[in-house]
Design a protein around this motif. Sequence first.
Motif, mmCIF file in Angstrom:
data_model
loop_
_atom_site.group_PDB
_atom_site.id
_atom_site.type_symbol
_atom_site.label_atom_id
_atom_site.label_comp_id
_atom_site.label_asym_id
_atom_site.label_seq_id
_atom_site.Cartn_x
_atom_site.Cartn_y
_atom_site.Cartn_z
ATOM 1 N N MET A 196 0.619 -45.425 -25.236
ATOM 2 C CA MET A 196 -0.660 -46.418 -25.065
ATOM 3 C C MET A 196 -1.354 -46.302 -26.243
ATOM 4 N N SER A 197 -1.795 -47.312 -26.680
ATOM 5 C CA SER A 197 -2.515 -47.565 -27.932
ATOM 6 C C SER A 197 -3.965 -47.153 -27.925
ATOM 7 N N SER A 198 -4.497 -46.321 -29.007
ATOM 8 C CA SER A 198 -5.820 -45.961 -29.108
ATOM 9 C C SER A 198 -6.816 -46.999 -29.121
ATOM 10 N N ILE A 199 -8.010 -46.763 -28.534
ATOM 11 C CA ILE A 199 -9.067 -47.723 -28.115
ATOM 12 C C ILE A 199 -10.182 -47.326 -28.895
ATOM 13 N N ILE A 200 -10.571 -46.085 -29.819
ATOM 14 C CA ILE A 200 -11.452 -45.859 -30.462
ATOM 15 C C ILE A 200 -11.075 -46.233 -32.280
#
Length: 613
Positions: free
Chosen positions: A1-5
């Motif tokens: 899952m890609s980071s969102i921050i």
Amino acid sequence: MSSIIQLLPDHVANQIAAGEVVQRPASVVKELLENAVDAKATDIKLIIKDAGKALVQVIDNGLGMSVTDARLCFERHATSKIRHAEDLFSLHTKGFRGEALASIAAIAHVEMKTKQDQEELGVHIIIEGSKFVSQEVAVLPKGTSFAVKNLFFNIPARRNFLKSDTVEYRHVVDEFQRVALAHPKIHFTFYHNGSEMFNLPPATLRQRIVTIFSGKTNEKLIPVQEETEIVAIQGFVSKPEFAKKNRGEQFFFVNDRFIKSGYLHHAVMAAYDGILKDGAQPSYFLNLSVPPNTIDINIHPTKTEIKFDDEQALYAILRASIKHGLGQFNVAPVLDFDRDSNLDTPYHYKDLQGATPTIQVDGNFNPFSDDKPNKHFSNYKKPESTANWESLYVGLKQDADDIAHITFENEEMTSSLFNDEEIEHSVHKTYQIHKKYIVSSIKSGMVIVDQQRAHQRVLYEQFLVNMTVHQASSQQLLFPLNLFFSSSEMELIQDLQVSLKNTGFVFEENNTDHIVISGIPVNVTESEVSLVLEQLLGDLQDGIPESSFSQSDTIAKSMAKSLAVKTGTHLTEKEQENLVNGLFACKDPNVSPFYKPTFITMRVEDLDKKFAL
């Protein structure tokens, strides 16, 4: 899952920071003036155009900056004031966060020129929206010049939230006055749209206050001075008779930094307890010097709030020092148990010398002689003979009978003039309850009117009609009134003068510090004029509406609030009836000008239900 921050880009972070630091042009004025003070400038010029929306420029003769410092000062968290965290508690300067210039540069076009005294050449930098456009070497005088143009040019939404030029100019003046009062030894000049508004040469604090606020400021100042281990207090408070309705001239400075403190304000009001009218606010200009390690100034983004280590002690010292100052000038009552007030010399006789009594003797006076006494030595008058005193009552009985006969005839005539129905109407139609409400009977029950709100509605519509139709009537004064105001208040009055004339005021002349009024509205008494204008200026401190109708509406509301009959005022039966009739003759009798209900109704059925319980 890609980071969102993710980390924000610098220009976005600067725009967010600008939301805390730069709220309006006055915020830029505050930051630039404080930077000039920190640079040890002795001469500071403030130049603005269009209330600061088009240009805010500050020119000083301070230390200036090197080429490296000139470039670094626009970086975030770049400051010359702090090296370690402990330095936050030993600050003697204004700016220290290092975000102000970076935030300003993110939302405006900035042009900076600076040169140090020991350098031959200075540096000229232009930045637009955090982007460096140019950096050049230039021949410049000692000091720094900051020009901030087109504020919020890249954030149109923020620019749309700015108020009118009049409002924004008022905020700029407030910030300028705060810095100028905190540093009376510095020469300040202020220009707006090419006109010189203030020219404040180096002076004492008292002279600086009088120069800024003009009028009768010098007469109302009482010095306050106290020095303890906790705090050193120096400044001035006003005499009680000069107290106003608004809180415009109230300044606290802590270590030469303007602050707002409801706690300290309460200490000032406690010192005036018992010698101020209800709702009156004294003026004060107080500078508190405290050890830097006993305060925390890093609790608010604009640094106008401060946390004190020992607030209770500071409160007590401030209150006592102001009371002492008022007592010294015989403003506050002082108890002296060793003095007998019965022995005080009346004021008018204080400097008079006692006259030596003289004795005159009439050597020719003989108490056994029938001759009249010498008129130079006596006012004695021989009484007239009262032997025929019975003659004084001759015919008195006949006169009394005639008077009685006339009285009976008048009573008969009165009873024939009024029939029974008219006598019924002479019974009270209205009743006043607790000097607050007026009760009047109606066909379905009764109506209860709030006398203050009802009178506000009546006056509001009267003033509004006078200002829009231009048919206000005035009453001429036998002696014109001279009313003194500060320079900022005089500007407001100038802007309002046309609307005030339409309400019935007649201005004979206008000066820089006072106005002369020769006529007033018919429903305003001479003693109420100053109160009405003070209330109006207080209501308009946040700015004057631009449209003429909005301006008239604001003035009508303010004057109605000032002149309306207050709760606790006794009204005669005639006054009650006039007020009720005037209310229901209004276009909108249901609410006051401030949208509060003016009356309620109770039906007979509602009363029956109450008694049926």
